[in-house]
Design a protein around this motif. Structure first.
Motif, PDB file in Angstrom:
ATOM      1  N   MET A  52      49.538  47.924  51.485  1.00 11.29           N
ATOM      2  CA  MET A  52      48.168  48.195  51.086  1.00 11.29           C
ATOM      3  C   MET A  52      47.238  47.190  51.758  1.00 11.29           C
ATOM      4  N   MET A  53      46.192  47.690  52.365  1.00 14.89           N
ATOM      5  CA  MET A  53      45.228  46.829  53.050  1.00 14.89           C
ATOM      6  C   MET A  53      44.333  46.153  52.030  1.00 14.89           C
ATOM      7  N   GLU A  54      44.054  44.895  52.320  1.00 18.04           N
ATOM      8  CA  GLU A  54      43.175  44.119  51.455  1.00 18.04           C
ATOM      9  C   GLU A  54      42.189  43.377  52.344  1.00 18.04           C
ATOM     10  N   LYS A  55      40.991  43.132  51.826  1.00 22.89           N
ATOM     11  CA  LYS A  55      39.983  42.393  52.586  1.00 22.89           C
ATOM     12  C   LYS A  55      40.236  40.897  52.414  1.00 22.89           C
ATOM     13  N   TYR A  56      40.248  40.171  53.541  1.00 25.20           N
ATOM     14  CA  TYR A  56      40.474  38.729  53.536  1.00 25.20           C
ATOM     15  C   TYR A  56      39.250  38.005  54.059  1.00 25.20           C
ATOM     16  N   ILE A  57      38.982  36.867  53.440  1.00 24.40           N
ATOM     17  CA  ILE A  57      37.882  35.990  53.833  1.00 24.40           C
ATOM     18  C   ILE A  57      38.521  34.764  54.493  1.00 24.40           C
ATOM     19  N   ILE A  58      37.934  34.336  55.596  1.00 21.74           N
ATOM     20  CA  ILE A  58      38.463  33.203  56.356  1.00 21.74           C
ATOM     21  C   ILE A  58      37.531  32.012  56.168  1.00 21.74           C
ATOM     22  N   PHE A  59      38.112  30.866  55.838  1.00 23.95           N
ATOM     23  CA  PHE A  59      37.374  29.608  55.750  1.00 23.95           C
ATOM     24  C   PHE A  59      37.971  28.651  56.772  1.00 23.95           C
ATOM     25  N   ILE A  60      37.105  27.959  57.508  1.00 26.52           N
ATOM     26  CA  ILE A  60      37.586  27.040  58.536  1.00 26.52           C
ATOM     27  C   ILE A  60      36.886  25.696  58.407  1.00 26.52           C
ATOM     28  N   ASN A  61      37.592  24.651  58.813  1.00 32.46           N
ATOM     29  CA  ASN A  61      36.967  23.351  59.018  1.00 32.46           C
ATOM     30  C   ASN A  61      37.431  22.853  60.373  1.00 32.46           C
ATOM     31  N   GLU A  62      37.344  21.574  60.643  1.00 32.45           N
ATOM     32  CA  GLU A  62      37.643  21.077  61.976  1.00 32.45           C
ATOM     33  C   GLU A  62      39.065  21.378  62.437  1.00 32.45           C
ATOM     34  N   ASP A  63      40.043  21.269  61.535  1.00 31.39           N
ATOM     35  CA  ASP A  63      41.424  21.437  61.979  1.00 31.39           C
ATOM     36  C   ASP A  63      42.284  22.331  61.088  1.00 31.39           C
ATOM     37  N   LYS A  64      41.687  22.972  60.098  1.00 30.34           N
ATOM     38  CA  LYS A  64      42.447  23.823  59.190  1.00 30.34           C
ATOM     39  C   LYS A  64      41.758  25.160  58.983  1.00 30.34           C
ATOM     40  N   THR A  65      42.570  26.141  58.618  1.00 28.06           N
ATOM     41  CA  THR A  65      42.062  27.467  58.292  1.00 28.06           C
ATOM     42  C   THR A  65      42.674  27.908  56.976  1.00 28.06           C
ATOM     43  N   LYS A  66      41.857  28.494  56.123  1.00 25.83           N
ATOM     44  CA  LYS A  66      42.345  29.053  54.859  1.00 25.83           C
ATOM     45  C   LYS A  66      42.000  30.532  54.855  1.00 25.83           C
ATOM     46  N   VAL A  67      42.989  31.348  54.509  1.00 25.70           N
ATOM     47  CA  VAL A  67      42.804  32.790  54.422  1.00 25.70           C
ATOM     48  C   VAL A  67      42.986  33.172  52.960  1.00 25.70           C
ATOM     49  N   ILE A  68      41.950  33.789  52.382  1.00 24.94           N
ATOM     50  CA  ILE A  68      41.981  34.093  50.950  1.00 24.94           C
ATOM     51  C   ILE A  68      41.587  35.556  50.750  1.00 24.94           C
ATOM     52  N   ALA A  69      42.381  36.244  49.939  1.00 28.24           N
ATOM     53  CA  ALA A  69      42.056  37.626  49.607  1.00 28.24           C
ATOM     54  C   ALA A  69      40.731  37.642  48.846  1.00 28.24           C
ATOM     55  N   LYS A  70      39.876  38.574  49.192  1.00 37.69           N
ATOM     56  CA  LYS A  70      38.547  38.638  48.585  1.00 37.69           C
ATOM     57  C   LYS A  70      38.641  38.817  47.066  1.00 37.69           C
ATOM     58  N   THR A  71      39.665  39.510  46.603  1.00 37.99           N
ATOM     59  CA  THR A  71      39.824  39.729  45.162  1.00 37.99           C
ATOM     60  C   THR A  71      40.146  38.430  44.419  1.00 37.99           C
ATOM     61  N   LEU A  72      40.676  37.432  45.136  1.00 36.42           N
ATOM     62  CA  LEU A  72      41.028  36.153  44.510  1.00 36.42           C
ATOM     63  C   LEU A  72      39.933  35.098  44.648  1.00 36.42           C
ATOM     64  N   LEU A  73      38.923  35.394  45.440  1.00 36.31           N
ATOM     65  CA  LEU A  73      37.877  34.415  45.718  1.00 36.31           C
ATOM     66  C   LEU A  73      36.876  34.356  44.569  1.00 36.31           C
ATOM     67  N   THR A  74      36.703  33.168  44.027  1.00 37.50           N
ATOM     68  CA  THR A  74      35.733  32.953  42.950  1.00 37.50           C
ATOM     69  C   THR A  74      34.661  31.991  43.432  1.00 37.50           C
ATOM     70  N   GLN A  75      33.579  31.878  42.677  1.00 45.82           N
ATOM     71  CA  GLN A  75      32.527  30.926  43.038  1.00 45.82           C
ATOM     72  C   GLN A  75      33.051  29.496  42.981  1.00 45.82           C
ATOM     73  N   ASP A  76      33.894  29.204  41.985  1.00 40.49           N
ATOM     74  CA  ASP A  76      34.454  27.853  41.877  1.00 40.49           C
ATOM     75  C   ASP A  76      35.311  27.515  43.093  1.00 40.49           C
ATOM     76  N   LEU A  77      36.144  28.461  43.528  1.00 42.99           N
ATOM     77  CA  LEU A  77      36.989  28.229  44.700  1.00 42.99           C
ATOM     78  C   LEU A  77      36.137  28.047  45.946  1.00 42.99           C
ATOM     79  N   THR A  78      35.082  28.849  46.072  1.00 45.83           N
ATOM     80  CA  THR A  78      34.180  28.721  47.214  1.00 45.83           C
ATOM     81  C   THR A  78      33.525  27.340  47.235  1.00 45.83           C
ATOM     82  N   ARG A  79      33.049  26.868  46.071  1.00 48.88           N
ATOM     83  CA  ARG A  79      32.442  25.522  45.988  1.00 48.88           C
ATOM     84  C   ARG A  79      33.456  24.442  46.353  1.00 48.88           C
ATOM     85  N   LYS A  80      34.679  24.587  45.853  1.00 46.77           N
ATOM     86  CA  LYS A  80      35.728  23.609  46.130  1.00 46.77           C
ATOM     87  C   LYS A  80      36.022  23.543  47.634  1.00 46.77           C
TER      88      LYS A  80
END
Length: 90
Positions: free
Chosen positions: A1-29
């Protein structure tokens, strides 16, 4: 099943998070940790598939920029040659 993923990057790391799991608290963190949201969201089977799709999209973008800048160099050289020829003829 296809799911939408959001990508977060910084200088040397990448985080891939399913959009359904993304919360405002996680985004702030993530932002406090120096991550920023990548402008591309992808539909994928899993995190690895999402990373591969983002890499493919970025590589295509870089290739198009390379082609554009190559054409720009040729135009610039032609303009300089025409300017030099006109200067010496006139």
């Amino acid at each position: 099943m296809m799911e939408k993923y959001i990508i977060f990057i910084n200088e040397d790391k990448t985080k891939v998070i399913a959009k359904t799991l993304l919360t405002q608290d996680l985004t702030r963190k993530l932002k406090k940790q120096g991550f920023r949201k990548h402008h591309i969201e992808v539909n994928a089977e899993n995190e690895n598939d999402a990373i591969n799709k983002v890499n493919k999209e970025c590589n295509e973008h870089l290739d198009s920029l390379k082609d554009f800048s190559g054409g720009l160099v040729i135009c610039s050289v032609c303009f300089i040659i025409i300017a030099l020829v006109s200067f010496f003829i006139l």
